[in-house]
Design an enzyme around this catalytic site. Sequence first.
Site, mmCIF file in Angstrom:
data_model
loop_
_atom_site.group_PDB
_atom_site.id
_atom_site.type_symbol
_atom_site.label_atom_id
_atom_site.label_comp_id
_atom_site.label_asym_id
_atom_site.label_seq_id
_atom_site.Cartn_x
_atom_site.Cartn_y
_atom_site.Cartn_z
ATOM 1 N N ASP A 1 0.841 -1.197 0.000
ATOM 2 C CA ASP A 1 0.000 0.000 0.000
ATOM 3 C C ASP A 1 0.880 1.252 0.000
ATOM 4 O O ASP A 1 1.978 1.240 0.562
ATOM 5 C CB ASP A 1 -0.906 -0.029 1.243
ATOM 6 N N ASN B 1 -10.958 -2.524 -6.099
ATOM 7 C CA ASN B 1 -10.134 -1.565 -6.862
ATOM 8 C C ASN B 1 -10.759 -1.186 -8.214
ATOM 9 O O ASN B 1 -10.345 -0.214 -8.835
ATOM 10 C CB ASN B 1 -8.705 -2.087 -7.081
HETATM 11 C C1 FPP Z 1 -1.500 0.152 -3.607
HETATM 12 O O1 FPP Z 1 -1.168 1.495 -3.702
HETATM 13 C C2 FPP Z 1 -0.930 -0.639 -4.729
HETATM 14 C C3 FPP Z 1 -1.613 -1.129 -5.800
HETATM 15 C C4 FPP Z 1 -3.059 -0.932 -5.971
HETATM 16 C C5 FPP Z 1 -0.972 -1.893 -6.896
HETATM 17 C C6 FPP Z 1 0.245 -2.643 -6.517
HETATM 18 C C7 FPP Z 1 0.751 -3.491 -7.633
HETATM 19 C C8 FPP Z 1 2.054 -3.722 -7.892
HETATM 20 C C9 FPP Z 1 3.133 -3.151 -7.085
HETATM 21 C C10 FPP Z 1 2.471 -4.617 -9.048
HETATM 22 C C11 FPP Z 1 1.962 -6.016 -9.021
HETATM 23 C C12 FPP Z 1 2.482 -6.779 -10.213
HETATM 24 C C13 FPP Z 1 1.844 -7.797 -10.866
HETATM 25 C C14 FPP Z 1 2.510 -8.439 -12.016
HETATM 26 C C15 FPP Z 1 0.499 -8.295 -10.489
HETATM 27 P P1 FPP Z 1 -2.332 2.577 -3.687
HETATM 28 O O2 FPP Z 1 -2.593 2.986 -5.092
HETATM 29 O O3 FPP Z 1 -3.517 2.042 -2.963
HETATM 30 O O4 FPP Z 1 -1.661 3.733 -2.884
HETATM 31 P P2 FPP Z 1 -2.394 4.864 -2.024
HETATM 32 O O5 FPP Z 1 -3.160 4.159 -0.935
HETATM 33 O O6 FPP Z 1 -1.256 5.689 -1.509
HETATM 34 O O7 FPP Z 1 -3.288 5.622 -2.983
#
Ligand code: FPP
Length: 261
Positions: A38, A86
């Site tokens: 996160d 999401n």
């Molecule tokens: C959360 O940050 C993260 C995600 C929604 C995506 C994470 C995915 C990856 C790191 C790559 C995975 C790779 C594969 C091949 C499946 P957020 O956007 O919720 O952050 P925030 O809470 O600060 O807005």
Amino acid sequence: MQVDEDKLAAYFADEPSDAPFSHLDRTRLPRHVSIIMDGNGRWAQAQGLSRSEGHKAGIVALREIITASVRLGIDVLSAYAFSTENWNRPAHEVNVLMHLFAKTFIDELPLLKRENVRVVFLGDIEALPKKTREVFEYGVEACKDHTGMVLALAVNYGARAELTRACRLLAQDVAAGRVDPAAIDERAISSRLYTAGLPDPELVIRTSGELRLSNYLLWQVAYAEFYVTDTYWPDFNRWDYVRALLSFEGRDRRFGGLSKK
Ligand code: FPP
């Protein structure tokens, strides 16, 4: 400012040092580590970057933790990449993520092959855009005979949806006379979850300071230890990982019984 991809590639071409791992007792490591990644968006915002750049940086962090886990001999590493909730994000961000998942998976296949990593997906990947789904299916097939660590990627995953699906599968088996309702036990449920055959997570790490599970592996984490750090996911590196593992090694795991210490 943009993330300088060449610089990042050059940095990670030199394998990061294994020095942090010397602090760990290898006999006390968890078999299954699960990560709620996160903070990509907040990391990006803090540096004046787009959320997409935050997700790209998150992928670099994931690669470092995959290779660290392989070095440490962790059996299963699971990571929450995209939840059933999401889909509520703006369409542009969902599209960026789906494209990034497909691209990353193709780009990282050589690493997964070199490190003998088997990949499984947790979640309903049938519902993903065709290209992303096909890349995932291709990758799973390409890695299916690998005998090393299992990388379980939760994509379009929600624990309530998973449990609902397990109930449906079980009900179908009962209706068809394959299962006696009186014989339904915990194993009957576990074996119908996406994680069937995998050990339950012993350690769940959540980055960026939030103190919640967000519909993640509700059944499987019944006895997991939790570790929360304020560090945003893109900044989480092998030193942070070792801190989490050291915290786990120091826990007294009683499973409802009494301390053995
Ligand atoms: C959360 O940050 C993260 C995600 C929604 C995506 C994470 C995915 C990856 C790191 C790559 C995975 C790779 C594969 C091949 C499946 P957020 O956007 O919720 O952050 P925030 O809470 O600060 O807005």
